[in-house]
Scaffold this motif. Sequence first.
Motif, PDB file in Angstrom:
ATOM      1  N   HIS A   1      28.775  45.158 -45.803  1.00  0.00           N
ATOM      2  CA  HIS A   1      27.744  45.522 -46.788  1.00  0.00           C
ATOM      3  C   HIS A   1      28.236  45.406 -48.226  1.00  0.00           C
ATOM      4  N   GLU A   2      29.535  45.472 -48.409  1.00  0.00           N
ATOM      5  CA  GLU A   2      30.072  45.384 -49.772  1.00  0.00           C
ATOM      6  C   GLU A   2      29.679  44.067 -50.425  1.00  0.00           C
TER       7      GLU A   2
ATOM      8  N   ARG B   1      25.227  42.442 -48.610  1.00  0.00           N
ATOM      9  CA  ARG B   1      23.936  43.089 -48.710  1.00  0.00           C
ATOM     10  C   ARG B   1      23.642  43.361 -50.178  1.00  0.00           C
TER      11      ARG B   1
ATOM     12  N   LYS C   1      22.532  45.242 -53.517  1.00  0.00           N
ATOM     13  CA  LYS C   1      22.937  46.585 -53.931  1.00  0.00           C
ATOM     14  C   LYS C   1      21.886  47.623 -53.604  1.00  0.00           C
TER      15      LYS C   1
ATOM     16  N   SER D   1      25.264  52.378 -44.307  1.00  0.00           N
ATOM     17  CA  SER D   1      26.559  52.489 -44.963  1.00  0.00           C
ATOM     18  C   SER D   1      26.442  52.120 -46.433  1.00  0.00           C
ATOM     19  N   VAL D   2      27.381  52.599 -47.193  1.00  0.00           N
ATOM     20  CA  VAL D   2      27.500  52.236 -48.592  1.00  0.00           C
ATOM     21  C   VAL D   2      27.697  50.719 -48.699  1.00  0.00           C
ATOM     22  N   GLY D   3      27.210  50.132 -49.802  1.00  0.00           N
ATOM     23  CA  GLY D   3      27.398  48.688 -49.993  1.00  0.00           C
ATOM     24  C   GLY D   3      27.652  48.353 -51.458  1.00  0.00           C
ATOM     25  N   GLY D   4      27.901  47.070 -51.704  1.00  0.00           N
ATOM     26  CA  GLY D   4      28.080  46.588 -53.074  1.00  0.00           C
ATOM     27  C   GLY D   4      29.236  47.255 -53.793  1.00  0.00           C
ATOM     28  N   GLU D   5      29.120  47.346 -55.129  1.00  0.00           N
ATOM     29  CA  GLU D   5      30.183  47.956 -55.944  1.00  0.00           C
ATOM     30  C   GLU D   5      30.419  49.418 -55.568  1.00  0.00           C
TER      31      GLU D   5
ATOM     32  N   VAL E   1      30.966  50.622 -52.843  1.00  0.00           N
ATOM     33  CA  VAL E   1      32.041  50.754 -51.847  1.00  0.00           C
ATOM     34  C   VAL E   1      33.320  51.230 -52.534  1.00  0.00           C
TER      35      VAL E   1
END
Lengths: 178, 310
Positions: free
Chosen positions: A171-172, A175, A177, B272-276, B278
């Motif tokens: 997801h980092e 996906r 934001k 779950s957490v995503g993107g920045e 994280v």
Amino acid sequence: MPTGMCAVLPVERGVPGASKEGEEEMHYFRKFVVAGLAAGLGFAAIPAQASDDPVAVRQSLMASMGAAAGLAGGMMKGEIAYSPAAGKSAIATARAVSLSFGDYFPAGSDQGNTGAAPSIWENADGFAAELAKFTDATAKATEASGKDGPADVEAFKAAMGPIFGTCKSCHETYRKKN
Amino acid sequence: MKKAIIVILLLGVIAAVAGWGFSAPTRLSESQAATLDEGDPAKGELVFWAGGCASCHAAKGAKGEDLLKLGGGLRLETPFGTFVAPNISSDRTDGIGAWSLADLANAMTHGTSPDGRNYYPAFPYTSYARMSDKDIGDLYAFLKTVPAVEGKAADHELGFPFNIRRGIGLWKWMFLDPAPVIAAPANGTEIDQALWARGRYLVEGPGHCGECHTARDFAGGLILSDWLGGAAAPTGEGRIPNITPVEGGFGSWSAADIAYYLESGFTPEYDSVGGEMVHVQENMARLPAIDRDAIAAYLKAIPPVPPPGS
């Protein structure tokens, strides 16, 4: 090749109404072609219906994963009493999702109401590597789960934890934001 | 007519002089600088994670020990141009190893470099300005312990007028204010005041949450009346969510949900957490549990910002 079948199936369905004199020969020809294609594609015809809307399918798969993670997390936190059967169910869901999820990102399905980031298509290898981490984690968990599910919550945490770790890592980057 | 021209010219001169004056980089006063104390590197490490320094100054995708290699280079692509995070490693020539404690304090709370230039607010000194002298002293001690990384990061890539650093002084004059954003907990909430105040410090200060979670006006200043009400992502696609206790939104999260999310990276629905976020979550997970509880207590007792169009 599910999308290929989609294009073919309606032709077969449309045949009865069109089978008048003079069109009989065409009718059989079409049936023949359709049968041949169906045979060639085998049981790919089954997911063909669902993948008419790959975004909806992949979202429902992630929703199943979320529900399984909710059950798993509740048990890991002690909010839900642990049972091996419930543990096995959560792991089995994760396994099924990890094996099928990647099939629902055809080119062009980056539009509309989707959280899928463009990086899925721009960096297909990177996305595949994240999916591989997911399937590896579920394979190991499935093995640990065995016939009756992990015996106690500690065994369950050990099996499920690595699956949880893969959510964030994908997801980092892949996906949008939120 | 002649008089009017003279008046306009005079006003122009005054504006120019004032603009030059207001755009001058500010610094700590001598007496303020004299009270700074180099602190404890172990405490400084917690300040380092609370401040999210590694999220921009370590290499993209860095994990584990690599998060302490602060050579910079991360590119932030924004509507104003591309900012490149500088080297803040302990290297004496390419990093900040030769800085004094006052240099670090001036950078973090005044946005001013040791040689008297304005920093761009991509470096969130508008938030760091709310940090305590003690935390900056501890951070200074910790930053001395991280590895030296050779090599300067590339320059920012900015077009006119954003490439004029002096102009940032005017921006700072308008938007740099170390006062707290939220004066007191929202009415009707029975809460632990000290815990809430700690949460405010972490969120509004080192955590610099508002820098992404609050919308900006045309000049790039935060719209404080919409504090933490969500915003367009500053880089890339998507939206940064509203994290005020708004009904039908983040308000449904309990304080325990918020603290658990910051610890584990999972929402109450087990998304779950995503993107920045994280990086942010992983930084928050390194803090003592009481700090995550404090952030949660603060977020539960700030004014809700209704979503646009409601």
